[in-house]
Scaffold this active site. Structure first.
Site, PDB file in Angstrom:
ATOM      1  N   GLY A  87       0.788  -1.274  -0.025  1.00  0.00           N
ATOM      2  CA  GLY A  87      -0.056  -0.075   0.002  1.00  0.00           C
ATOM      3  C   GLY A  87       1.015   1.108   0.212  1.00  0.00           C
ATOM      4  O   GLY A  87       0.317   2.302   0.664  1.00  0.00           O
ATOM      5  N   SER A 110       5.059  -5.334  -2.849  1.00  0.00           N
ATOM      6  CA  SER A 110       5.031  -3.975  -2.878  1.00  0.00           C
ATOM      7  C   SER A 110       5.674  -3.160  -1.629  1.00  0.00           C
ATOM      8  O   SER A 110       6.809  -3.643  -1.276  1.00  0.00           O
ATOM      9  CB  SER A 110       3.645  -3.515  -2.873  1.00  0.00           C
ATOM     10  OG  SER A 110       3.513  -2.053  -3.289  1.00  0.00           O
TER      11      SER A 110
END
Length: 496
Positions: free
Chosen positions: A123, A208
């Protein structure tokens, strides 16, 4: 090595009442063979202070529901990302009391003292929560013995990485989100045995920002002993201290821009939602800072010198990482996606931000004699890639890893690939140093057929191996590629 034990120390007869160092917790049997413990506090803290252990509880903690999510920076980019990937728009309860851990463990009749997989969600360090359906660990534990899955929340955006000038120049990091990750890993190490996990068999896995966090951990703990393997690949990314960002938000919420002690005190008193909305409305980004305490400015030199945690690495990327980023940019800037432009810009983005860094990281780890394996995920399934210009995009492998794809419309190939990928991930967790050899995976060698292609045209339900040059050959021109990508974005999309 696993064994069938009547009970682990700290468990009751059904294994749902577990004693931790902060008190008892009571979980649920979410499946006949899987115990679930949600929302257990691993730390407490005041705003912009380091995490500390929660006080010892005198009453049992009800671990039947997720804890509050950390405040989210759901700006236009994040919302469009969530919309295109089909993820919920984070309509969850938020608070600053969000430092909690979730555990999925085998039922007491199954092998205990298992490997432990700690998931770190992504995120961009600005949004995200462990309370996301595709991160549910129960399927992995249901379908595989000898594994416990753990996830947790950590502070984000300005709450996790404020970049406050008043907090700089001390011996204490203000990367509070990074400190939360440290605290969660330490809590798991101290308590996981009571849930049937082996504290000496912990690996990290993430995607990520979560993959970045695994690398940050490796450089922060070059001589660490808690983590035995890392599943995720990325180079640590950080920002420099930018007082303008902090002062801009402080001015918006009425605390002025004089970077004084009074300003900091004022900012600490601003209501959570007011501060969160100021960050969102101003489109100001707060991410981890290179402070030379938790994140170092000389990471490249440390990597070249082998000054990092030298535990086995299984890492990789997706084939079209850039699709989602380019598409979000096009739709927000232009209102439409332009065929051809999306694909070309995505190829630039994928190479410069993902494939080439992955290549360099894998090679540097292998050169340092670290057991290393590398993959590229290539699969495209209609329930995950919901439009033609979203192929094997950034994060599209997550439902396959967790088995949380849409089973009502999943194709047979999707089901089979998920089973295979889970087997690979769990095999690595059980035995990071050599387990993948048993599956026929060669260790990474830039000159050999050692790049694992997952779910591609060569084997849509499993793996095929090829030379890394198959995707890495443009990386020799990375500097030129990066410049071209920046110019391309500026010309066609209105900016990088």
């Amino acid at each position: 090595m696993t064994y069938l034990a009547p009970l682990e120390a700290g468990q009751t007869g059904d294994g749902l009442h577990v004693h931790t160092r902060q008190g008892d917790v009571v979980g649920t049997l979410v499946l006949p063979t899987v115990r679930q413990f949600l929302g257990i506090p691993y730390a407490v803290s005041r705003r912009w202070e380091p995490p500390r252990l929660p006080p010892v509880r005198t009453k049992s903690f009800n671990a039947s529901s997720f804890g509050d999510s950390c405040p989210q920076d759901l700006n236009a980019i994040a919302l469009k990302f969530l919309e295109l990937t089909g993820l919920p728009t984070m309509e969850v309860v938020e608070s600053e009391e969000c430092q909690s851990v979730n555990i999925w463990a085998p039922s007491v009749g199954r092998p205990q003292k298992t490997a432990v997989m700690i998931w770190i969600h992504g995120g961009s360090f600005t949004f995200g929560t462990s309370n996301t359906p595709i991160y549910d660990g129960q399927n992995i534990v249901r379908d595989h013995d000898d594994v416990v899955v753990v996830s947790f929340n950590y502070r984000l955006n300005i709450f996790g990485h404020p970049g406050a000038p008043q907090l700089a120049g001390r011996n204490q990091s203000q990367n509070f989100g990074t400190l939360d990750i440290e605290a969660a890993i330490q809590w798991v190490h101290a308590n996981i045995a009571a849930f049937g996990g082996d504290p000496e068999r912990i690996i990290l896995f993430g995607e990520s920002a979560g993959a970045v966090a695994t690398d940050i951990y490796a450089f922060l703990h070059p001589n660490g002993s808690i983590v035995k393997g890392s599943l995720g690949i990325f180079s640590p990314a950080s920002m420099a201290l930018n007082p303008a960002s902090w002062n801009g938000i402080a001015s918006i919420v009425g605390c002025g821009n004089d970077t004084s002690a009074e300003q900091l005190a004022c900012m600490k008193a601003v209501p959570t939602k007011k501060l969160e909305n100021a960050v969102i409305d101003s489109n100001t980004t707060f991410r981890p800072l290179a402070d030379n305490i938790t994140i170092f400015t000389d990471t490249a030199a440390r990597g070249a010198a082998g000054n990092f945690l030298r535990v086995p690495l299984l890492g990789g990327t997706t084939a079209q990482e850039g699709d989602i980023f380019v598409l979000v940019s096009e739709l927000l800037e232009l209102g439409i996606a332009i065929p051809g432009v999306t694909q070309t810009a995505s190829e630039f983005t994928t190479l410069t931000l993902f494939s080439c860094p992955a290549s360099f990281t894998a090679k540097s780890r292998a050169d340092a004699t670290v057991p290393t394996w590398r993959y590229q995920y290539q699969a495209i399934f209609p329930d995950i890639s919901t439009r033609p210009d979203l192929r094997a995009y950034h994060g599209s492998e997550i439902p396959i890893v967790f088995g949380t794809y849409n089973r009502s419309i999943a194709t047979p190939a999707e089901i089979s690939l998920s089973e295979y990928v889970q087997t690979v991930w769990v095999t690595f967790a059980r035995n990071p140093r050599s387990g993948l050899f048993d599956l026929g995976w060669p260790s990474y060698d830039p000159d050999a057929d050692s790049l694992a292609l997952l779910g591609g045209s060569l084997n849509e339900t499993g793996v095929a191996f090829t030379k890394p040059a198959f995707i890495d050959f443009p990386c020799a021109f990375e500097g030129a590629l990066a410049a071209a990508a920046e110019a391309f974005n500026a010309a066609l999309l209105g900016g990088p």
